[in-house]
Design an enzyme around this catalytic site. Structure first.
Site: not given
Ligand code: GCV
Length: 698
Positions: A173-174, A219, A298, A302, A335, A376, A381, A403, A409, A530
């Protein structure tokens, strides 16, 4: 003791089929030809010996046959293994006056052609080898020296967002560098080639000080949930390789696993059956995985399950897992990326930026000693520019890890050059109490707190950017992001430009002037990125879903809470206490004042904190809209210059790297022009204000 020269002559390759990044064999030319005495048979020392043999092998230095002619002798071992007989008089005396750190630090002592690499713990030996290769020509001290070093931060972690199967978000993912190095086709990869790749990875990351890796995505899907049971023995094979390099293994777990794996009817963290289930599973995991370090969770985020489902708090949830992990010296990384992802865009009072602080600050002090809140770096994000998360300063009685996102991404997906060391360093140096009186409290101090105060563990986490691509990171120059992350996690005070110089010098063999030019191009690349993407801290403006390329209104009418509120008069999010969402009040008084007032708010964050007219004059002197035009044009020109610089460098690097970076620059240039034109056109059409310089806007 394993006398070096008497080991089996089995062939060990130094980086099999993958790029050695900052660890090319040439850097160890002198080290590889030294006579070596390895003290100890622990996995770390054994793997270190294997490395030295690999370096001395066909692709490394001339090999041990030349031992006797070099007069160099390397002794490697943890403190308890050292004896005067092995060390000789001079090294014994030098060791007597050296203060070898107790934890994961190391000491390198050189006396008259003999070098001692020692540490209190085997992991320190790995970090010490990294230091030798990085800082000593040929990996060998030129004269006598005593060097002692220890990490400033305890938990230095790479989180992989790797899945076991391909899905809508890809295997990783990403991920922008190929498939997962750990998983394929629903299984843990345990074939020889895959484990060799893990070994190479472990060498790379331990050389820069990383001490834990989480193998799977936060996830956690149905397949990965079974890492805890049916795949556990396979995970153990990967963990053994990491452990032999001083790197602990973490697993992301699904909060509802007591239901999906355990067959219970609840995952309520206060239910005794749930606690007992986690305790049982964790015992099996911890006793099966060499170097098991803990879980990453997590929850309530989401659409993931979490304690809120049962009316419990995040502290209840985290503490349930922490209790299961405590007997094994393991931690739960919990998280704080918790927010409402089903927001109504019409509702301007709900502010996603507030969410983490609103949820977690009031729970400070309620978490178990081995729970670490993973926050984070910014409140949204991983945007190219965000303020520092105020939550980082609001948890004085709780373990905290900041984090960062190494995988790009929102910063060009390893197609654009965007070196993030500068961004992370800016965050780490940010004084959370600035202008508010009292002692400074830098984010780096928060991350390093456990070492200083002996309290709950603290650390730095990065979302990994590697995959199965031969160069690891898709864009060869993105290796430098991984390098900078590890080095800053070890010492958050390091100068990011210095780290870039280190990386360039170790990775390439460039004439000094070109090395300097490359450092400069990379150093400014975050600012360049940027300058052609979302302006003045407003963020987003990316294509929904995959997040690559411009789409100014892409997220404007979605449930994700990521809006810029542009209308014909102005743009930006009012997060003030006076007239907005009140987010500024989450900062200590000094920063709250600075951000609240449009006159003192830093330009680069203006639209994050304020909704202003396009005609608003920035501290820099130009209006918001003119600034947008100017920086978008300048951004594209800067990419053109960077690509041209690469053409001068390309002939001095391996052909594959030259071509890889050339192609990435071509795509970056195409994409930067698209960003420039869409953003400029959008602002022009909304505001009706022409560019003062009369340049072409569509
Ligand atoms: C792994 C953002 C990303 C998701 C990621 C999420 C997270 O939303 O787009 O891909 O999920 O952050 O950090 O949990």
């Amino acid at each position: 003791m394993v006398p070096y020269g008497q080991q089996d002559d089995q062939e060990v390759a130094w980086f099999t089929g993958s790029d050695p990044c900052w660890l090319p064999a040439r850097r160890a030319a002198r080290l590889a030809t030294a006579r070596t005495t390895l003290l100890g048979d622990d996995p770390v020392t054994a793997a270190l010996g294997e490395d030295l043999r690999a370096l001395a092998g066909p692709t490394g230095g001339p090999g041990p046959a030349e031992d006797d002619t070099t007069g160099r002798h390397l002794v490697v071992g943890t403190l308890e293994r050292l004896t005067p007989e092995v060390l000789g008089t001079e090294l014994t005396a030098a060791l007597g006056s050296a203060d070898v750190p107790a934890g994961e630090g190391f000491a390198v002592l050189a006396r008259g052609g003999r070098v001692l690499l020692t540490a209190a713990r085997p992991a320190g030996l790995r970090h010490g080898l990294g230091w030798l290769l990085r800082s000593q020509p040929g990996g060998w001290p030129a004269g006598d020296l005593v060097h002692v070093e220890e990490p400033r931060v305890d938990l230095r972690v790479l989180d992989h967002w790797d899945n076991m199967t391909d899905g809508p978000m890809g295997v990783v993912e990403r991920g922008y560098a190929g498939d997962s190095i750990f998983f394929a086709d629903g299984r843990v990869r345990t074939d020889a080639a895959a484990l060799a790749r893990v070994r190479d990875y472990a060498r790379l990351v331990s050389s820069i000080g990383v001490n834990a890796v989480c193998l799977n995505n936060v996830n956690v899907h149905a397949a990965e949930a079974h890492l805890l049971d049916e795949h556990l023995d396979d995970v153990a094979r990967v963990a053994a390789v990491l452990d032999a390099h001083g790197v602990r293994t973490l697993l992301s777990v699904d909060f509802s696993a007591p239901i999906s794996l355990g067959g219970l009817d609840t995952a309520d963290p206060l239910d005794e059956r749930v606690a007992a289930w986690w305790a049982g599973v964790t015992k099996r995991v911890a006793t099966t995985l060499p170097g098991f370090g803990g879980y990453v969770v997590k929850a309530d985020s989401e659409n993931r399950p979490g304690p809120h489902t049962y009316g419990r708090t995040h502290a209840d949830g985290a503490n349930c897992l922490a209790a299961a992990l405590a007997p094994f010296d393991a931690v739960v990384f919990w998280r704080c990326f918790v927010y409402d992802c089903h927001q109504d865009w019409r509702d301007r009072s709900t502010d996603r930026a507030r969410a983490a602080h609103d949820h977690f600050a009031r729970l400070d002090g309620q978490f178990a000693p081995n729970a670490v809140l993973q926050v984070k770096n910014g409140p949204m994000d991983f945007q190219v520019r965000e303020p520092v998360s105020p939550l980082l300063g609001a948890l004085p009685r709780t373990g905290v890890a900041v984090e960062f996102q190494i995988t790009q991404e929102y910063t060009g997906q390893q197609k654009h050059l965007c070196h993030l060391g500068q961004q992370w360093s800016e965050v780490l140096r940010f004084d959370l109490h600035a202008h508010g009186g009292g002692e400074p409290l830098r984010v780096a101090d928060v991350a390093a707190r456990s070492r200083r105060a002996g309290g709950a563990p603290t650390g730095v986490v990065g979302v990994a950017n590697v995959g199965t691509d031969a160069n690891w990171t898709g864009h060869a120059l993105a290796q430098a992001n991984l390098y900078a992350f590890g080095r800053l996690a070890w010492d958050p005070g390091l100068d990011p430009d210095l780290l870039l110089r280190e990386w360039v010098e170790q990775t390439f063999e460039l004439p000094a002037d070109l090395a300097g030019e490359l450092v400069e191009v990379m150093s400014r690349s975050w600012a360049v990125y940027e300058s052609y993407t979302a302006p003045l801290g407003v963020g987003w403006m990316v294509r929904p879903g995959h997040h690559y390329g411009p789409d100014v209104d892409g997220y404007e009418y979605t449930p994700w809470g990521t809006y810029h509120f542009a209308d014909r008069d102005g743009i930006g999010v009012d997060r003030t206490v006076a007239t907005g969402t009140g987010y500024t009040a989450q900062y200590p008084a000094g920063w709250a004042r600075v951000y609240e007032d449009v006159r003192t708010c830093p330009d680069e964050l203006l639209l994050f904190f304020h909704h202003v007219p396009y005609s608003h004059v920035l501290a820099g002197g130009s209006t918001v809209v003119q600034h947008v035009y100017d920086t978008r044009f300048a951004g594209v020109e800067a990419v053109e210059e960077s690509a041209a610089t690469w053409e001068r460098i390309a002939g001095h690097v391996p052909a594959a790297t030259a071509e890889n970076v050339r192609q990435r620059f071509a795509e970056q240039l195409r994409s930067a022009r698209e960003w420039r034109d869409q953003v400029n056109t959008y602002f022009f059409r909304k505001s009706g204000v022409p560019d003062a310089a009369g340049r072409r806007i569509h």
